[in-house]
Design a protein around this motif. Structure first.
Motif, PDB file in Angstrom:
ATOM      1  N   PRO A 231       0.813  -1.226   0.000  1.00  0.00           N
ATOM      2  CA  PRO A 231       0.000   0.000   0.000  1.00  0.00           C
ATOM      3  C   PRO A 231       0.843   1.271   0.000  1.00  0.00           C
ATOM      4  O   PRO A 231       0.507   2.246  -0.683  1.00  0.00           O
ATOM      5  CB  PRO A 231      -0.814  -0.121   1.295  1.00  0.00           C
ATOM      6  N   LEU A 232       1.949   1.251   0.748  1.00  0.00           N
ATOM      7  CA  LEU A 232       2.811   2.436   0.806  1.00  0.00           C
ATOM      8  C   LEU A 232       3.424   2.740  -0.559  1.00  0.00           C
ATOM      9  O   LEU A 232       3.448   3.893  -1.012  1.00  0.00           O
ATOM     10  CB  LEU A 232       3.906   2.208   1.845  1.00  0.00           C
ATOM     11  N   ALA A 233       3.905   1.698  -1.241  1.00  0.00           N
ATOM     12  CA  ALA A 233       4.524   1.897  -2.550  1.00  0.00           C
ATOM     13  C   ALA A 233       3.507   2.399  -3.567  1.00  0.00           C
ATOM     14  O   ALA A 233       3.802   3.302  -4.372  1.00  0.00           O
ATOM     15  CB  ALA A 233       5.160   0.594  -3.039  1.00  0.00           C
ATOM     16  N   LEU A 234       2.307   1.840  -3.560  1.00  0.00           N
ATOM     17  CA  LEU A 234       1.289   2.271  -4.517  1.00  0.00           C
ATOM     18  C   LEU A 234       0.849   3.713  -4.255  1.00  0.00           C
ATOM     19  O   LEU A 234       0.794   4.542  -5.173  1.00  0.00           O
ATOM     20  CB  LEU A 234       0.076   1.349  -4.459  1.00  0.00           C
ATOM     21  N   GLY A 235       0.506   4.019  -3.009  1.00  0.00           N
ATOM     22  CA  GLY A 235       0.044   5.368  -2.692  1.00  0.00           C
ATOM     23  C   GLY A 235       1.101   6.420  -2.920  1.00  0.00           C
ATOM     24  O   GLY A 235       0.864   7.435  -3.590  1.00  0.00           O
ATOM     25  N   VAL A 236       2.304   6.200  -2.382  1.00  0.00           N
ATOM     26  CA  VAL A 236       3.392   7.162  -2.546  1.00  0.00           C
ATOM     27  C   VAL A 236       3.794   7.262  -4.011  1.00  0.00           C
ATOM     28  O   VAL A 236       4.057   8.357  -4.533  1.00  0.00           O
ATOM     29  CB  VAL A 236       4.597   6.774  -1.669  1.00  0.00           C
ATOM     30  N   GLY A 237       3.846   6.129  -4.694  1.00  0.00           N
ATOM     31  CA  GLY A 237       4.241   6.134  -6.099  1.00  0.00           C
ATOM     32  C   GLY A 237       3.311   6.967  -6.961  1.00  0.00           C
ATOM     33  O   GLY A 237       3.757   7.797  -7.762  1.00  0.00           O
ATOM     34  N   VAL A 238       2.000   6.778  -6.803  1.00  0.00           N
ATOM     35  CA  VAL A 238       1.037   7.542  -7.605  1.00  0.00           C
ATOM     36  C   VAL A 238       1.090   9.030  -7.249  1.00  0.00           C
ATOM     37  O   VAL A 238       1.027   9.899  -8.129  1.00  0.00           O
ATOM     38  CB  VAL A 238      -0.390   6.980  -7.418  1.00  0.00           C
ATOM     39  N   LEU A 239       1.223   9.344  -5.959  1.00  0.00           N
ATOM     40  CA  LEU A 239       1.317  10.753  -5.557  1.00  0.00           C
ATOM     41  C   LEU A 239       2.581  11.408  -6.114  1.00  0.00           C
ATOM     42  O   LEU A 239       2.534  12.556  -6.596  1.00  0.00           O
ATOM     43  CB  LEU A 239       1.299  10.868  -4.037  1.00  0.00           C
ATOM     44  N   LEU A 240       3.711  10.700  -6.079  1.00  0.00           N
ATOM     45  CA  LEU A 240       4.944  11.255  -6.631  1.00  0.00           C
ATOM     46  C   LEU A 240       4.837  11.463  -8.143  1.00  0.00           C
ATOM     47  O   LEU A 240       5.286  12.491  -8.678  1.00  0.00           O
ATOM     48  CB  LEU A 240       6.128  10.329  -6.317  1.00  0.00           C
ATOM     49  N   ILE A 241       4.245  10.489  -8.827  1.00  0.00           N
ATOM     50  CA  ILE A 241       4.073  10.630 -10.281  1.00  0.00           C
ATOM     51  C   ILE A 241       3.171  11.816 -10.597  1.00  0.00           C
ATOM     52  O   ILE A 241       3.450  12.604 -11.516  1.00  0.00           O
ATOM     53  CB  ILE A 241       3.490   9.342 -10.878  1.00  0.00           C
ATOM     54  N   THR A 242       2.089  11.984  -9.853  1.00  0.00           N
ATOM     55  CA  THR A 242       1.196  13.120 -10.074  1.00  0.00           C
ATOM     56  C   THR A 242       1.943  14.428  -9.867  1.00  0.00           C
ATOM     57  O   THR A 242       1.814  15.370 -10.666  1.00  0.00           O
ATOM     58  CB  THR A 242      -0.018  13.047  -9.123  1.00  0.00           C
ATOM     59  N   GLY A 243       2.749  14.508  -8.800  1.00  0.00           N
ATOM     60  CA  GLY A 243       3.538  15.709  -8.559  1.00  0.00           C
ATOM     61  C   GLY A 243       4.540  15.976  -9.668  1.00  0.00           C
ATOM     62  O   GLY A 243       4.708  17.124 -10.120  1.00  0.00           O
ATOM     63  N   ILE A 244       5.212  14.930 -10.152  1.00  0.00           N
ATOM     64  CA  ILE A 244       6.176  15.096 -11.238  1.00  0.00           C
ATOM     65  C   ILE A 244       5.477  15.555 -12.506  1.00  0.00           C
ATOM     66  O   ILE A 244       5.951  16.472 -13.200  1.00  0.00           O
ATOM     67  CB  ILE A 244       6.936  13.771 -11.482  1.00  0.00           C
ATOM     68  N   TYR A 245       4.343  14.962 -12.816  1.00  0.00           N
ATOM     69  CA  TYR A 245       3.615  15.348 -14.031  1.00  0.00           C
ATOM     70  C   TYR A 245       3.136  16.803 -13.971  1.00  0.00           C
ATOM     71  O   TYR A 245       3.190  17.534 -14.964  1.00  0.00           O
ATOM     72  CB  TYR A 245       2.419  14.422 -14.240  1.00  0.00           C
ATOM     73  N   LEU A 246       2.668  17.228 -12.796  1.00  0.00           N
ATOM     74  CA  LEU A 246       2.267  18.636 -12.651  1.00  0.00           C
ATOM     75  C   LEU A 246       3.474  19.556 -12.800  1.00  0.00           C
ATOM     76  O   LEU A 246       3.383  20.611 -13.454  1.00  0.00           O
ATOM     77  CB  LEU A 246       1.591  18.843 -11.298  1.00  0.00           C
ATOM     78  N   ALA A 247       4.629  19.159 -12.232  1.00  0.00           N
ATOM     79  CA  ALA A 247       5.842  19.969 -12.365  1.00  0.00           C
ATOM     80  C   ALA A 247       6.279  20.067 -13.814  1.00  0.00           C
ATOM     81  O   ALA A 247       6.729  21.127 -14.283  1.00  0.00           O
ATOM     82  CB  ALA A 247       6.958  19.369 -11.510  1.00  0.00           C
ATOM     83  N   VAL A 248       6.169  18.969 -14.548  1.00  0.00           N
ATOM     84  CA  VAL A 248       6.515  18.990 -15.971  1.00  0.00           C
ATOM     85  C   VAL A 248       5.651  19.993 -16.721  1.00  0.00           C
ATOM     86  O   VAL A 248       6.142  20.772 -17.558  1.00  0.00           O
ATOM     87  CB  VAL A 248       6.362  17.581 -16.581  1.00  0.00           C
ATOM     88  N   ASN A 249       4.356  20.015 -16.439  1.00  0.00           N
ATOM     89  CA  ASN A 249       3.471  20.935 -17.150  1.00  0.00           C
ATOM     90  C   ASN A 249       3.738  22.386 -16.772  1.00  0.00           C
ATOM     91  O   ASN A 249       3.654  23.274 -17.622  1.00  0.00           O
ATOM     92  CB  ASN A 249       2.007  20.557 -16.877  1.00  0.00           C
ATOM     93  N   VAL A 250       4.076  22.629 -15.504  1.00  0.00           N
ATOM     94  CA  VAL A 250       4.478  23.983 -15.106  1.00  0.00           C
ATOM     95  C   VAL A 250       5.714  24.412 -15.903  1.00  0.00           C
ATOM     96  O   VAL A 250       5.800  25.527 -16.435  1.00  0.00           O
ATOM     97  CB  VAL A 250       4.762  24.040 -13.597  1.00  0.00           C
ATOM     98  N   ALA A 251       6.694  23.506 -15.994  1.00  0.00           N
ATOM     99  CA  ALA A 251       7.927  23.816 -16.713  1.00  0.00           C
ATOM    100  C   ALA A 251       7.676  24.019 -18.202  1.00  0.00           C
ATOM    101  O   ALA A 251       8.195  24.960 -18.813  1.00  0.00           O
ATOM    102  CB  ALA A 251       8.936  22.689 -16.499  1.00  0.00           C
ATOM    103  N   TRP A 252       6.885  23.130 -18.803  1.00  0.00           N
ATOM    104  CA  TRP A 252       6.595  23.244 -20.240  1.00  0.00           C
ATOM    105  C   TRP A 252       5.925  24.585 -20.547  1.00  0.00           C
ATOM    106  O   TRP A 252       6.306  25.279 -21.493  1.00  0.00           O
ATOM    107  CB  TRP A 252       5.675  22.109 -20.668  1.00  0.00           C
ATOM    108  N   LEU A 253       4.912  24.939 -19.736  1.00  0.00           N
ATOM    109  CA  LEU A 253       4.170  26.174 -19.998  1.00  0.00           C
ATOM    110  C   LEU A 253       4.999  27.421 -19.696  1.00  0.00           C
ATOM    111  O   LEU A 253       4.713  28.493 -20.229  1.00  0.00           O
ATOM    112  CB  LEU A 253       2.884  26.193 -19.170  1.00  0.00           C
ATOM    113  N   SER A 254       6.010  27.290 -18.860  1.00  0.00           N
ATOM    114  CA  SER A 254       6.874  28.445 -18.598  1.00  0.00           C
ATOM    115  C   SER A 254       7.756  28.772 -19.799  1.00  0.00           C
ATOM    116  O   SER A 254       8.274  29.885 -19.916  1.00  0.00           O
ATOM    117  CB  SER A 254       7.759  28.179 -17.372  1.00  0.00           C
TER     118      SER A 254
END
Length: 452
Positions: A231-254
């Protein structure tokens, strides 16, 4: 002989994240620009799809806590809806979705690899894709530690590279001049129906980029302390991926305005790389994409054969003295020294290479397996409603906010499945047809143990 619990939290986390990060994050932001009319909508879609994925992942985490065995989805369907449901899930994964997923990722690796190497040989992407499959087959046959270790290394490299690209875009790059003259997407309207239609299009574009989290469940039988680590790997993994994907879009749009993304959606990542790191940035990006896809391929070849093994082990005795016996014997074979499902690994890779050369393109491969795959995922998540009251005990990990996460996931994926059938009927029906072949096979085996 049984599978050995040798995988720790870091390995499972690497498998979750490694399977999810492929090539989609590099190209989906540009595709989404054709729908979004404002930057906030971009962030809305990526966060929404992360939330939908988290709903499914946390449901799967509780299922893995209830049934900590190899091939959790198979056991959840068998326990929740009967042996026919479990058998059909395994059949779909063996002949349709599993080979389709491996072949789909492999062809992307072949295309980017042949471009990076400058190969002009006919069918070079297909040969390189088959080579990648073969390489990971060899690694995983050596032992689960080899497969897990490879995932840790490759996932660390691609996450580091992706974050370096984000940092370069935010701190080194100058914004690209806005010169595009393209049509702005139509307004979403003011009504609820208009908004739902708009949201559906955006989710269908982004959600595929989050795929891969289910695959980690297939190694649950080899995870140490699964009630905590999984459960820890799944929850943390999905949250980290979501954060990385949002950061990528912030960077792309900048760096690249939304209108520029809309004009050249496939070139967005390359523009960002060049703006951040100069002319060599484009070449570096190709290698990073190739590594990302390569890691996702390795994760699939590590995880999917465990599901094949789990189902085949149960049906092997029933298949004895039937024409299907060699097939089930191969899938259920464990190597004496390494205790890995060697037969399942070779079978998965062999069928995947066949699918690779038969379909020949990523788009056709994905359409081929998406309908059976998503249908069985919906059923797998739905099994929580039957299994929680029956199997849950004190001290086990529990899904927060139950029953809303599984209900949200099931609703969204049902709509997604309907859309795939409507817009891509031919290749979808090929996958459905191969799925239905499993019905007479199951009936033959079921008669041997008086299961209707």
């Amino acid at each position: 002989m049984t599978l050995k619990r040798k995988l720790g939290l870091s390995t499972v986390l690497a498998v979750v994240m490694g399977d999810m990060i492929g090539s989609g994050i590099f190209f989906t932001p540009g595709e989404l620009a054709a729908v979004a009319t404002a930057e906030w909508q971009v962030y809305f879609f990526w966060a929404l799809c992360g939330f939908i994925t988290l709903c499914g992942a946390l449901t799967l985490a509780e299922l893995a806590s209830l049934l900590p065995r190899a091939g959790v989805a198979y056991h959840a369907l068998t326990e929740g809806f009967g042996p026919f449901a479990g058998f059909m899930q395994a059949w779909i994964m063996v002949l349709v979705s599993g080979p389709g997923a491996i072949a789909g990722v492999a062809i992307l690796f072949g295309e980017f690899g042949s471009d990076a190497l400058g190969w002009q040989v006919e069918n070079a992407p297909l040969y390189l894709a088959a080579t990648g499959i073969g390489l990971f087959a060899i690694i995983n046959i050596r032992g689960v530690e080899w497969g897990g270790g490879a995932q840790i290394v490759v996932t660390a490299v691609k996450v580091t590279g992706l974050l370096a690209l984000v940092a370069g875009a935010l701190f080194l790059a100058e914004p690209v001049a806005g010169t595009a003259e393209v049509d702005v997407p139509a307004s979403t309207g003011n009504g609820l129906l208009d908004f739902l239609r708009f949201a559906g299009v955006g989710v269908s574009i982004v959600l595929f980029t989050y795929d891969g989290w289910i695959d980690a469940s297939h190694v649950a039988g080899e995870v140490r302390n699964p009630d905590r680590n999984f459960p820890l790997a799944l929850g943390v993994g999905v949250l980290l991926i979501t954060g990385i994907y949002l950061a990528v879009n912030v960077a792309w749009l900048s760096v690249v305005p939304l209108a520029e993304m809309r004009a050249e959606p496939q070139a967005v990542a390359a523009k960002v790389a060049v703006a951040a790191f100069g002319a060599g940035g484009a070449t570096w990006l190709i290698y990073l994409i190739g590594i990302s896809i390569f890691g996702a391929l390795g994760g699939l070849i590590l995880t999917l054969p465990r599901l094949y093994y789990a189902a085949a082990s149960e049906y092997q005795p029933l298949a004895r003295n039937t024409p299907a016996a060699p097939f089930f014997n191969a899938l259920a074979y464990l190597s004496p020294g390494s205790a890995v499902p060697t037969g399942a690994i070779l079978t998965a890779c062999g069928i995947s290479i066949a699918a690779l050369f038969f379909f020949g393109s990523f788009a056709r491969i994905v359409t081929f397996f998406v309908v059976p795959f998503q249908f069985i995922n919906i059923l797998m998540v739905a099994s929580i409603f039957r299994l929680r009251p029956r199997l849950s005990t004190s001290g086990q990990w529990r899904l927060p906010l139950y029953p809303w996460p599984p209900l949200i996931f099931m609703l969204v994926m049902t709509l997604f499945l309907i859309a795939a059938l409507v817009f891509n009927p031919l290749d979808s029906l090929i996958g459905v047809g191969l799925t239905l072949i499993g019905v007479p096979v199951y009936r033959m085996l079921a008669r041997r143990r008086d299961v209707v």
